[in-house]
Design a protein around this motif. Structure first.
Motif, PDB file in Angstrom:
ATOM      1  N   ASP A   1       0.813  -1.215   0.000  1.00  0.00           N
ATOM      2  CA  ASP A   1       0.000   0.000   0.000  1.00  0.00           C
ATOM      3  C   ASP A   1       0.845   1.262   0.000  1.00  0.00           C
ATOM      4  OD1 ASP A   1      -2.259  -1.559   0.017  1.00  0.00           O
ATOM      5  OD2 ASP A   1      -2.463  -1.549   2.203  1.00  0.00           O
ATOM      6  N   ASN A   2       1.969   1.239   0.712  1.00  0.00           N
ATOM      7  CA  ASN A   2       2.814   2.425   0.799  1.00  0.00           C
ATOM      8  C   ASN A   2       3.802   2.535  -0.351  1.00  0.00           C
ATOM      9  OD1 ASN A   2       4.478   0.311   1.474  1.00  0.00           O
ATOM     10  ND2 ASN A   2       5.097   1.121   3.471  1.00  0.00           N
ATOM     11  N   GLY A   3       3.734   1.640  -1.311  1.00  0.00           N
ATOM     12  CA  GLY A   3       4.618   1.697  -2.461  1.00  0.00           C
ATOM     13  C   GLY A   3       6.010   1.154  -2.223  1.00  0.00           C
ATOM     14  N   ILE A   4       6.303   0.683  -0.996  1.00  0.00           N
ATOM     15  CA  ILE A   4       7.622   0.150  -0.663  1.00  0.00           C
ATOM     16  C   ILE A   4       7.588  -1.360  -0.846  1.00  0.00           C
ATOM     17  CG2 ILE A   4       9.364  -0.101   1.124  1.00  0.00           C
ATOM     18  CD1 ILE A   4       8.392   2.500   2.335  1.00  0.00           C
ATOM     19  N   ALA A   5       8.312  -1.842  -1.847  1.00  0.00           N
ATOM     20  CA  ALA A   5       8.287  -3.272  -2.156  1.00  0.00           C
ATOM     21  C   ALA A   5       9.179  -4.071  -1.216  1.00  0.00           C
ATOM     22  CB  ALA A   5       8.726  -3.503  -3.600  1.00  0.00           C
ATOM     23  N   MET A   6      10.210  -3.427  -0.655  1.00  0.00           N
ATOM     24  CA  MET A   6      11.166  -4.133   0.216  1.00  0.00           C
ATOM     25  C   MET A   6      11.878  -3.088   1.059  1.00  0.00           C
ATOM     26  SD  MET A   6      12.575  -7.326   0.515  1.00  0.00           S
ATOM     27  CE  MET A   6      14.108  -8.173   0.899  1.00  0.00           C
ATOM     28  N   GLU A   7      12.148  -3.403   2.317  1.00  0.00           N
ATOM     29  CA  GLU A   7      12.880  -2.470   3.165  1.00  0.00           C
ATOM     30  C   GLU A   7      13.560  -3.227   4.292  1.00  0.00           C
ATOM     31  OE1 GLU A   7       8.801  -1.075   5.546  1.00  0.00           O
ATOM     32  OE2 GLU A   7      10.264   0.397   4.865  1.00  0.00           O
ATOM     33  N   GLY A   8      14.631  -2.656   4.804  1.00  0.00           N
ATOM     34  CA  GLY A   8      15.377  -3.272   5.890  1.00  0.00           C
ATOM     35  C   GLY A   8      16.756  -2.637   6.017  1.00  0.00           C
ATOM     36  N   TYR A   9      17.498  -3.049   7.074  1.00  0.00           N
ATOM     37  CA  TYR A   9      18.821  -2.493   7.325  1.00  0.00           C
ATOM     38  C   TYR A   9      19.878  -3.234   6.510  1.00  0.00           C
ATOM     39  CZ  TYR A   9      17.577   0.639  11.139  1.00  0.00           C
ATOM     40  OH  TYR A   9      17.069   1.668  11.879  1.00  0.00           O
ATOM     41  N   LEU A  10      20.828  -2.465   5.972  1.00  0.00           N
ATOM     42  CA  LEU A  10      21.993  -2.993   5.280  1.00  0.00           C
ATOM     43  C   LEU A  10      23.199  -2.121   5.620  1.00  0.00           C
ATOM     44  CD1 LEU A  10      20.559  -3.601   1.675  1.00  0.00           C
ATOM     45  CD2 LEU A  10      21.177  -5.379   3.325  1.00  0.00           C
ATOM     46  N   PHE A  11      24.390  -2.738   5.538  1.00  0.00           N
ATOM     47  CA  PHE A  11      25.609  -1.952   5.628  1.00  0.00           C
ATOM     48  C   PHE A  11      25.968  -1.485   4.225  1.00  0.00           C
ATOM     49  CE2 PHE A  11      25.981  -4.263   9.609  1.00  0.00           C
ATOM     50  CZ  PHE A  11      26.494  -3.306  10.459  1.00  0.00           C
ATOM     51  N   LYS A  12      26.366  -0.207   4.104  1.00  0.00           N
ATOM     52  CA  LYS A  12      26.723   0.359   2.807  1.00  0.00           C
ATOM     53  C   LYS A  12      28.163   0.854   2.855  1.00  0.00           C
ATOM     54  CE  LYS A  12      25.636   4.229  -0.266  1.00  0.00           C
ATOM     55  NZ  LYS A  12      26.987   4.814  -0.117  1.00  0.00           N
ATOM     56  N   ARG A  13      28.919   0.477   1.835  1.00  0.00           N
ATOM     57  CA  ARG A  13      30.308   0.939   1.770  1.00  0.00           C
ATOM     58  C   ARG A  13      30.349   2.304   1.105  1.00  0.00           C
ATOM     59  NH1 ARG A  13      34.907  -2.438  -1.341  1.00  0.00           N
ATOM     60  NH2 ARG A  13      33.893  -1.445  -3.145  1.00  0.00           N
ATOM     61  N   ALA A  14      31.006   3.258   1.788  1.00  0.00           N
ATOM     62  CA  ALA A  14      31.088   4.615   1.260  1.00  0.00           C
ATOM     63  C   ALA A  14      32.031   4.657   0.069  1.00  0.00           C
ATOM     64  CB  ALA A  14      31.556   5.581   2.342  1.00  0.00           C
ATOM     65  N   SER A  15      31.859   5.693  -0.750  1.00  0.00           N
ATOM     66  CA  SER A  15      32.696   5.841  -1.933  1.00  0.00           C
ATOM     67  C   SER A  15      33.932   6.680  -1.669  1.00  0.00           C
ATOM     68  CB  SER A  15      31.874   6.480  -3.062  1.00  0.00           C
ATOM     69  OG  SER A  15      31.373   7.745  -2.645  1.00  0.00           O
TER      70      SER A  15
ATOM     71  N   ASN B   1      10.534   1.525  -8.222  1.00  0.00           N
ATOM     72  CA  ASN B   1      11.638   1.061  -9.066  1.00  0.00           C
ATOM     73  C   ASN B   1      12.931   1.821  -8.804  1.00  0.00           C
ATOM     74  OD1 ASN B   1      10.009  -0.850 -10.333  1.00  0.00           O
ATOM     75  ND2 ASN B   1       9.316   0.627 -11.865  1.00  0.00           N
ATOM     76  N   GLN B   2      13.087   2.312  -7.589  1.00  0.00           N
ATOM     77  CA  GLN B   2      14.312   2.986  -7.169  1.00  0.00           C
ATOM     78  C   GLN B   2      14.839   2.328  -5.892  1.00  0.00           C
ATOM     79  OE1 GLN B   2      13.032   7.053  -6.656  1.00  0.00           O
ATOM     80  NE2 GLN B   2      13.788   7.631  -8.679  1.00  0.00           N
ATOM     81  N   LEU B   3      16.152   2.350  -5.720  1.00  0.00           N
ATOM     82  CA  LEU B   3      16.784   1.887  -4.492  1.00  0.00           C
ATOM     83  C   LEU B   3      17.233   3.113  -3.718  1.00  0.00           C
ATOM     84  CD1 LEU B   3      17.839  -0.488  -2.770  1.00  0.00           C
ATOM     85  CD2 LEU B   3      20.000  -0.305  -4.020  1.00  0.00           C
ATOM     86  N   VAL B   4      16.690   3.297  -2.514  1.00  0.00           N
ATOM     87  CA  VAL B   4      16.983   4.486  -1.715  1.00  0.00           C
ATOM     88  C   VAL B   4      17.358   4.060  -0.302  1.00  0.00           C
ATOM     89  CG1 VAL B   4      15.356   5.867  -3.060  1.00  0.00           C
ATOM     90  CG2 VAL B   4      14.586   4.800  -0.952  1.00  0.00           C
TER      91      VAL B   4
END
Length: 702
Positions: free
Chosen positions: A225-239, A255-258
């Motif tokens: 309903d909220n348009g979020i197909a998947m969500e959760g915590y992940l570790f992200k490597r900085a650039s 269709n975006q990863l945020v």
């Protein structure tokens, strides 16, 4: 005794003021709690009513305390008495000093004797006057003592009588509400006790569960309903150079990863469009459970908490990519939702200055008549827009529009997002006035009330759904009206005017090899909204196109009597970049071909419409598609000697090959590709004369 009572009266006034101040703060606290409880109508209405009643009681008490306190009128007399006593004490001391000085004057010093005598005489005269004033004030207090006491006490008692009588009436009116709430409260207590028992039972059950191998369960749900197909915590490597890892809340939506650093932060877009990405496992780094999402311009390394979660995220990204490609007509760019969604922290670049942003777009769009207020509720100074409808919206209505889905309304910020020139022109050619004439044509006839600013959200939401989803207020044309409209549009010749979108004619190349397929206007077998959209697209009439869509026209309608051309192909023939943009924003298929096997990109190439070629390539047009003569857009551009379009098609081909290749991507090459396309798009919108290559094909000429 009276002075003491007056002092007590003053103390009571001060205490009453402090009491009223504390009461006002308490009532303000009740009002704030009521405002925070807007979702619970019972609590909000009850607290508001109680706060109003208590405020009235405070007003009554303030009147009693300050204005009707006993002996309040004696305060002035008491002050005058104190001043007179102070003067009496002062002049008494002066008189004593004069007597002492006069007694000490030596007999043989005549001038000192005269000076002391004069001072004593003057002091005695002043003393007599002050004594008279002092005695006068004493007599005044004594004379008023009897009447003032009775008068003040009687007034004080009447004030209290009024105070308690008004309080009784006020609470008598509240008594039915209080009884009603009392009954509801009993039920709430029972429900709360039941909920507490249920929670205790669940807690006991959870405590008995074995969590040694438990893992967070994530499920991919494209229809959330909220348009979020998947969500959760992940570790992200900085650039950055240190390649630090940070834990962030990731989600897949639209269709975006945020991701978000904190819950209230605006989301930062990692991947603008998942259709352009791939996802793969990463086993060649030190950390476990890592995977990588690769886009044409960058890659993002992430780490899950377990192998199970890594597989879940990889499947979710793959499913999102597949879903994006399956969605019918979703060739238009995904809307950007906030300022951070126009770029990523990893991209290392600012939005292009050539795109309008902030107040520039806002001022141009709000200058259109009717756009200064929200299209649906009339809220002044809107800051949001629906780009496929061409209307401005307030923040509340924009949220409701976003909940309808992008197939009904695509919402974008007028101040936070960047605006391409063709989108801005689209907004300026439509507007709230035009759209409301279409979507609210029968509103007054049906007696429907238009929402006002401040109305409950559910009422505004119901009205918006009735207006755009059910199209309840759209006036359906009769067969004769539709026929007249279509005939009028079909007879409009292609206007070679001074429009900034149309390219002036120039001589053709020496030996043209292209032979565009001519089309003939035929009397149709039947008239439909799709036919209206078809000819309105050619006539470059956005209001008529919007009206046809409101009447139920299929945006990809095929004219079987005219080589299976679509409205988008007719928009290309009409030479309007904004018309093509409008159709694409409303889910037109950029790759749908006619009977000759030619799509919109073929026709734009034949006609030399460089701006349209840019637009179609950006929206995913298939440049490898060939027509029945086995000619691709590139081969057509080469035959026509159109250097601009040849350059664009070759650059797009190179960029497509880079996306398909594995390994690191060329950051500078991708930036060059984007810069060139933006330059051509900007030129097509603002300086079309610079793109003119040869005379445009006129389908009416042999």
């Amino acid at each position: 005794m009276k002075i003491t009572l007056v002092k007590l009266c003053i103390g009571m006034i001060d205490a009453g003021k402090a009491y009223n101040t504390a009461n006002k703060q308490f009532v303000n606290g009740i009002r704030e709690l009521a405002q925070q409880s807007t979702k619970d109508e019972v609590i909000e209405s009850s607290l508001t009513k109680f706060a109003e009643s208590l405020q009235e009681m405070i007003n009554y008490h303030t009147y009693v305390t300050i204005n009707l306190c006993p002996f309040s009128s004696s305060v002035r007399d008491l002050r005058r008495f104190k001043e007179a006593k102070k003067q009496f004490d002062k002049v008494s001391e002066e008189k004593e000093a004069a007597l002492t000085k006069n007694a000490q004057a030596p007999r043989n010093k005549q001038h000192e004797v005269e000076e002391a005598t004069n001072i004593l005489t003057a002091t005695r005269k002043c003393f007599r006057h002050i004594v008279l004033d002092y005695v006068l004030q004493i007599n005044v207090l004594q004379s008023k003592r009897r009447s003032e006491i009775l008068k003040s006490m009687l007034s004080f008692m009447y004030a209290h009588l009024t105070f308690f009588h008004q309080g009784y009436d006020l609470f008598s009116e509240l008594q039915p509400l209080m009884k009603q709430l009392g009954g509801q409260l009993d039920q709430l207590v029972v429900d709360a006790a039941k909920e507490k028992r249920d929670m205790e039972q669940k807690h006991s059950t959870i405590q008995q569960k074995d969590f040694s191998n438990d893992d967070t369960k994530l499920e991919y749900n494209v229809d959330a309903d909220n348009g979020i197909a998947m969500e959760g915590y992940l570790f992200k490597r900085a650039s950055n150079a240190f390649k630090t890892w940070n834990r962030r809340w990731f989600s897949i939506q639209n269709n975006q990863l945020v991701y978000q650093k904190k819950f209230k932060d605006n989301p930062t877009v990692v991947v603008e469009d998942l259709r352009l990405c791939t996802v793969k496992h990463c086993e060649d780094i030190e950390r476990r459970f890592c995977f990588e999402v690769v886009s044409p311009t960058k890659s993002c390394m992430m780490q899950a908490d377990s192998e199970k979660l890594r597989q879940a995220w990889i499947r979710a990204v793959q499913n999102s990519i597949a879903t994006a490609f399956r969605e019918k007509g979703d060739d238009a760019e995904l809307d950007r939702k906030s300022s951070t969604s126009t770029g990523s922290l990893d991209s290392g670049g600012e939005p292009k200055e050539r795109s309008l942003k902030g107040e520039s777009a806002l001022q141009r769009v709000l200058a259109i008549p009717g756009n200064a207020c929200c299209c649906d509720c009339g809220q002044p100074d809107p800051r949001w827009a629906s780009i496929n409808l061409g209307i401005t919206l307030c923040i509340q209505c924009s949220g409701i529009h976003r909940s309808l889905g992008v197939h009904f309304s695509k919402v974008r910020s007028l101040t936070l997002d960047t605006w391409e020139p063709e989108l801005l022109k689209l907004m300026c050619e439509l507007g709230n006035g035009v759209i409301n004439q279409i979507y609210e044509a029968r509103r007054e006839e049906l007696g429907a009330r238009k929402p006002q600013p401040g109305d409950p959200r559910h009422e505004i939401e119901g009205y918006i759904k009735a207006k755009y989803v059910d199209r309840r207020f759209v006036r359906r044309p009769s067969d004769e009206e539709l026929r007249t409209k279509v005939v009028c549009l079909s007879k409009q010749e292609k206007r070679l005017s001074s429009s900034s979108e149309h390219l002036p004619p120039r001589p053709p190349p020496p030996t043209p090899k292209l032979r565009p397929v001519k089309f003939q206007r035929k009397e149709p077998k039947e008239y439909s909204p799709g036919l209206q959209l078809y000819w309105a697209s050619y006539a470059r009439s956005l209001p008529d196109m919007a009206e046809a869509l409101a009447h139920g026209a299929e945006v990809n309608w095929v004219n079987t009597e005219d080589d299976k051309r679509t409205p988008l192909i007719m928009a290309v023939q009409g030479g309007s970049l904004v018309t093509c943009e409008f159709l694409l924003q409303n889910a037109a298929n950029v790759n749908q071909q006619d009977a000759q096997g030619r799509g919109p990109l073929h026709h734009a190439t034949i006609l030399g419409h460089t701006g349209q070629v840019c637009l179609f390539l950006k929206r995913g047009a298939n440049q490898n598609a060939a027509d029945i003569e086995e000619k691709t857009p590139l081969s057509m551009a080469v035959e026509a000697a159109n250097a601009d379009i040849v350059t664009l098609l070759r650059l797009a081909k190179m960029n497509e090959e880079m996306r398909e290749a594995e390994g690191p991507y060329s950051q500078s090459g991708d930036e060059t590709y984007q810069d060139i396309f933006q330059d051509f798009t900007q030129m097509a919108s603002n300086d079309p004369d610079k793109l003119n290559r040869y005379q445009h094909y006129d389908p009416q000429r042999p």
